[in-house]
Motif scaffolding. Structure first.
Motif, PDB file in Angstrom:
ATOM      1  N   THR A  48     136.125  38.555 -85.185  1.00  0.00           N
ATOM      2  CA  THR A  48     135.869  37.794 -86.415  1.00  0.00           C
ATOM      3  C   THR A  48     137.099  37.804 -87.314  1.00  0.00           C
ATOM      4  OG1 THR A  48     133.505  38.301 -86.328  1.00  0.00           O
ATOM      5  CG2 THR A  48     134.389  37.619 -88.454  1.00  0.00           C
ATOM      6  N   THR A  63     121.303  30.150 -83.480  1.00  0.00           N
ATOM      7  CA  THR A  63     122.472  30.009 -82.610  1.00  0.00           C
ATOM      8  C   THR A  63     122.189  29.257 -81.312  1.00  0.00           C
ATOM      9  OG1 THR A  63     121.998  32.182 -81.638  1.00  0.00           O
ATOM     10  CG2 THR A  63     123.533  32.113 -83.506  1.00  0.00           C
ATOM     11  N   ALA A  80     133.866  25.501 -79.425  1.00  0.00           N
ATOM     12  CA  ALA A  80     132.601  25.716 -80.141  1.00  0.00           C
ATOM     13  C   ALA A  80     131.867  26.939 -79.593  1.00  0.00           C
ATOM     14  CB  ALA A  80     131.725  24.474 -80.030  1.00  0.00           C
ATOM     15  N   SER A  81     131.861  27.084 -78.277  1.00  0.00           N
ATOM     16  CA  SER A  81     131.178  28.234 -77.674  1.00  0.00           C
ATOM     17  C   SER A  81     131.884  29.541 -78.025  1.00  0.00           C
ATOM     18  CB  SER A  81     131.109  28.072 -76.155  1.00  0.00           C
ATOM     19  OG  SER A  81     130.307  26.975 -75.795  1.00  0.00           O
ATOM     20  N   SER A  82     133.224  29.529 -78.026  1.00  0.00           N
ATOM     21  CA  SER A  82     133.971  30.738 -78.394  1.00  0.00           C
ATOM     22  C   SER A  82     133.608  31.184 -79.801  1.00  0.00           C
ATOM     23  CB  SER A  82     135.478  30.473 -78.287  1.00  0.00           C
ATOM     24  OG  SER A  82     135.869  30.221 -76.957  1.00  0.00           O
ATOM     25  N   HIS A  83     133.577  30.233 -80.729  1.00  0.00           N
ATOM     26  CA  HIS A  83     133.227  30.573 -82.111  1.00  0.00           C
ATOM     27  C   HIS A  83     131.773  31.032 -82.207  1.00  0.00           C
ATOM     28  CE1 HIS A  83     136.674  28.028 -84.054  1.00  0.00           C
ATOM     29  NE2 HIS A  83     137.108  28.980 -83.252  1.00  0.00           N
ATOM     30  N   LYS A  84     130.887  30.368 -81.484  1.00  0.00           N
ATOM     31  CA  LYS A  84     129.470  30.718 -81.539  1.00  0.00           C
ATOM     32  C   LYS A  84     129.220  32.135 -81.020  1.00  0.00           C
ATOM     33  CE  LYS A  84     126.675  28.666 -78.642  1.00  0.00           C
ATOM     34  NZ  LYS A  84     125.797  27.667 -77.975  1.00  0.00           N
ATOM     35  N   VAL A  85     129.889  32.513 -79.946  1.00  0.00           N
ATOM     36  CA  VAL A  85     129.720  33.861 -79.391  1.00  0.00           C
ATOM     37  C   VAL A  85     130.152  34.914 -80.412  1.00  0.00           C
ATOM     38  CG1 VAL A  85     130.592  35.487 -77.664  1.00  0.00           C
ATOM     39  CG2 VAL A  85     129.866  33.200 -76.967  1.00  0.00           C
ATOM     40  N   VAL A 112     126.630  28.896 -73.196  1.00  0.00           N
ATOM     41  CA  VAL A 112     128.011  28.535 -73.530  1.00  0.00           C
ATOM     42  C   VAL A 112     128.445  27.386 -72.624  1.00  0.00           C
ATOM     43  CG1 VAL A 112     128.679  30.811 -74.389  1.00  0.00           C
ATOM     44  CG2 VAL A 112     128.912  30.307 -71.947  1.00  0.00           C
ATOM     45  N   LEU A 161     122.518  33.541 -74.712  1.00  0.00           N
ATOM     46  CA  LEU A 161     123.237  32.550 -75.516  1.00  0.00           C
ATOM     47  C   LEU A 161     123.985  31.584 -74.599  1.00  0.00           C
ATOM     48  CD1 LEU A 161     124.148  31.708 -78.414  1.00  0.00           C
ATOM     49  CD2 LEU A 161     126.149  33.171 -78.045  1.00  0.00           C
ATOM     50  N   GLN A 204     130.359  34.607 -83.712  1.00  0.00           N
ATOM     51  CA  GLN A 204     129.441  34.618 -84.854  1.00  0.00           C
ATOM     52  C   GLN A 204     128.114  35.285 -84.476  1.00  0.00           C
ATOM     53  OE1 GLN A 204     129.586  30.427 -85.396  1.00  0.00           O
ATOM     54  NE2 GLN A 204     131.149  30.492 -86.989  1.00  0.00           N
ATOM     55  N   PHE A 205     127.628  34.970 -83.291  1.00  0.00           N
ATOM     56  CA  PHE A 205     126.379  35.553 -82.809  1.00  0.00           C
ATOM     57  C   PHE A 205     126.477  37.079 -82.761  1.00  0.00           C
ATOM     58  CE2 PHE A 205     124.226  37.320 -79.068  1.00  0.00           C
ATOM     59  CZ  PHE A 205     122.904  36.962 -79.297  1.00  0.00           C
TER      60      PHE A 205
END
Length: 484
Positions: free
Chosen positions: A235, A385, A314-319, A192, A190, A321-322
Motif C-alpha cells: 500500500t 471487492t 485494476a486487479s493488482s490494485h484491488k488485491v 483477478v 478474489l 486494497q483487499f
C-alpha cells in the motif's frame, strides 16, 4: 532413540520420542494411528476405531481401584507441519528430530509436535505403565484436530462409558482450563484478470523472520502477521511508484500466524531504483517499529526473470486494497473473563488458484454472536471487492460447567504439587472439549498440560520441568479418582 529418552518421566519421553519418529501431520495420521492400534492389541487392551478413524483404548482398573469412577484421557493424533525456509523436510515421510536445549526440548528446523504429542505420549504412558494406581481408563485419540477438529466432529455417540474426561491439550503450567473459544473457517476468493506483461523488469520481494505462533493463544500479542504486513508495505509502495503484481503468497497453515510472505512485482526499469529505495526505507521504519515484537524481521528482494503473465493494473490494485482492508487480530476482549480475548480472526494462508487470489482465515470466539460479527465484516469486504466469502467447519466453544467435580479435584492436587494457587482459565483457542460435550452432554471435562511455547511454528518448544509436573498431576488425579 534420541537423547530425549534420558529425560524424566522416562516412560512419557520414550513415547514422545516414538511419536516424533512416525510422521503424523494433519490428514496423514493413519500410520501413527495404526501403530498405536497394533501396540494396544499386543497388550491385549480393548481397542477400536470409529467411523472417522478416532481410536479408543480401554485399560481395566488396578487392584483396589475398581470402585472408582472411570476416567477418559483425550489427545489428538495430528500435528501442525511447519518448517523453517531452507529446511528440507517432508512431514509425510521424515521423522521429527527432537533435541534438548537446556530446560527445553525443541526440533531441528521444524515444529516439534509437542502440541499435542506430549499429551498423546502421556496417554500411552498411562496405558503402558505397570506401577500407576488408576480406575478403569479410556484413552480417546482423535483425528485431524489441527485443521478442523474432524475427529471430534465425527466422534461416535454412545462409545465412551466414562463421565469424566481429562483433555491434555493445554499449554501452560499452573493453569487449568475449563472453557475455550469456538471457531469457523473462512475462505475469501478474489477474482483477478491477467494480461501479457508489458514491463521489462521484475523483482521478487520476501518478508521473512517473523515469530509467527498460534493464531489463538498468541493473537493478543504484538506479533506481526506477514500477510498483513506485506499488504501494508505494498500500500505504501503503491503511493510512490507504479507497478503490477505477477505473484503473491504467504503463510502455510490456517491456524498459525504467518511468518513469511512474498510478492513478485513488475515495473519499468526506470523505476527500479525508486522501488528498492522505498523498500529499504520501509525496512528501516518497520525494524524500528517492531524492534521488540519482531527482532528478526528481514526484507529480501532480488531481480528475477520477467514473467509473461501478470495481474492487470485494476486487479493488482484491488488485491492490495483487499488485503490492506482485511480485518485481522483481536476484535473484542471478554467482559466476563479477565485478560481473555473474546473474538478474533487470523489470516493464515494467501495463495493463487487459477484466476483467483485465495485467503484462508480462522475465526475464533467465546460467544456465537462474535463469530457472526466477523462473518459480517468479511462478507461486507467480499461484496465491496467482488470476492466470494465461503464459511465452513463451524464448531462450538466449550462453556464452563459450574457443577464440575473434576475441576476442584484437579485444582486441589495442582495446588499441592506447586505449593501455590493455580489459576482456572478459559482459553482463546480451539479445544475439542466443546465438540465432545456436544456428543456427550454429561461429560465432566477439564484440560491440563505442560508449558509449550511458540506452538504451530518451527520455534515450538516444551519445558522439561513442566512435563514432569504435568505427569505428576495427571497420575495423581487418576490415583484419586472419585468413588462411584
Amino acid at each position: 532413540m534420541s537423547e530425549i529418552q534420558t529425560l524424566k518421566p522416562s516412560l512419557l519421553w520414550k513415547w514422545f520420542d516414538q511419536i516424533c519418529a512416525i510422521p503424523h501431520p494433519s490428514y496423514h495420521e493413519e500410520q501413527i494411528a495404526q501403530f498405536i492400534v497394533d501396540w494396544a492389541k499386543q497388550k491385549q487392551f480393548f481397542v477400536e476405531r470409529d467411523e472417522v478413524g478416532n481410536v479408543l483404548i480401554r485399560k481395566p482398573a488396578t487392584a483396589g481401584m475398581e470402585n472408582r469412577q472411570s476416567i477418559a484421557i483425550q489427545a489428538h493424533l495430528d500435528m501442525v507441519p511447519q518448517a523453517n525456509e531452507g529446511t528440507q523436510h517432508d512431514f509425510t515421510k521424515d521423522p521429527i528430530q527432537p533435541y534438548i536445549d537446556g530446560e527445553w526440548v525443541k526440533a531441528k528446523g521444524t515444529t516439534l509436535g509437542a502440541d499435542n504429542g506430549i499429551g498423546l505420549a502421556s496417554c500411552l504412558a498411562v496405558l503402558d505403565s505397570d506401577d500407576l494406581a488408576h480406575p478403569d481408563i479410556e484413552v480417546l485419540l482423535t483425528m485431524t484436530e489441527e485443521t478442523g477438529m474432524v475427529g471430534a466432529i465425527g466422534l461416535r455417540p454412545n462409545w465412551l462409558t466414562s463421565n469424566i474426561m481429562i483433555n491434555t491439550d493445554t499449554e501452560e503450567n499452573g493453569e487449568i482450563y475449563i472453557g475455550c473459544a469456538g471457531g469457523e473457517d473462512a475462505k475469501l476468493r478474489l477474482p483477478v484478470l491477467y494480461e501479457n506483461n508489458p514491463f521489462d523488469t521484475a523483482l521478487h520481494f520476501q518478508l521473512k523472520g517473523l515469530n509467527g505462533g498460534h493464531s489463538g493463544c498468541d493473537i493478543h500479542t504484538t506479533r506481526a502477521n506477514a500477510i498483513k504486513l506485506l499488504a501494508r508495505i505494498l500500500t505504501e509502495l503503491k503511493a510512490e511508484v507504479a507497478f503490477q503484481i505477477a505473484d503473491i503468497r504467504g503463510g502455510s497453515v490456517r491456524n498459525a500466524i504467518p511468518r513469511e510472505a512474498a510478492v513478485t512485482l513488475v515495473f519499468d526499469a526506470k523505476n527500479q531504483e525508486k522501488i528498492t529505495a522505498c523498500l529499504a526505507e520501509m525496512e528501516q521504519v518497520l525494524k524500528t517499529e517492531l524492534a521488540l515484537a519482531e527482532p528478526n524481521l528481514t526484507f529480501i528482494y532480488n531481480d528475477v526473470s520477467r514473467p509473461e503473465n501478470i495481474f492487470d493494473q485494476a486487479s493488482s490494485h484491488k488485491v492490495i486494497q483487499f488485503l490492506n482492508l482485511l480485518p485481522n487480530g483481536v476484535i473484542r476482549n471478554s467482559d466476563v473473563v479477565k485478560n481473555v480475548v473474546e473474538t478474533s480472526l487470523s489470516a493464515g494462508i494467501l495463495k493463487i488458484e487459477g484466476n483467483e487470489v485465495i485467503t484462508n482465515i480462522l475465526l475464533r470466539s467465546l460467544v456465537e454472536n462474535g463469530k457472526a460479527e466477523v462473518r459480517g465484516k468479511l462478507t461486507s469486504l467480499a461484496e465491496l471487492t467482488g470476492a466470494t466469502a465461503i464459511f465452513s467447519g463451524s464448531y462450538p466453544g466449550w462453556e464452563p460447567d459450574r457443577f464440575s467435580k473434576i475441576t476442584p479435584l484437579t485444582k486441589q492436587i495442582y495446588d499441592e504439587i506447586l505449593g501455590y494457587e493455580t489459576t482456572i482459565q478459559v482459553i482463546h483457542a480451539g479445544l475439542e472439549c466443546g465438540l465432545i460435550k456436544k456428543v456427550y452432554p454429561t461429560m465432566d471435562l477439564v484440560s491440563i498440560g505442560p508449558t509449550i511455547r511458540n506452538a504451530h511454528s518451527p520455534d515450538e518448544k516444551v519445558h522439561v520441568p513442566a512435563v514432569e509436573i504435568y505427569w505428576e498431576l495427571l497420575t495423581k488425579i487418576l490415583a484419586q479418582a472419585p468413588s462411584k
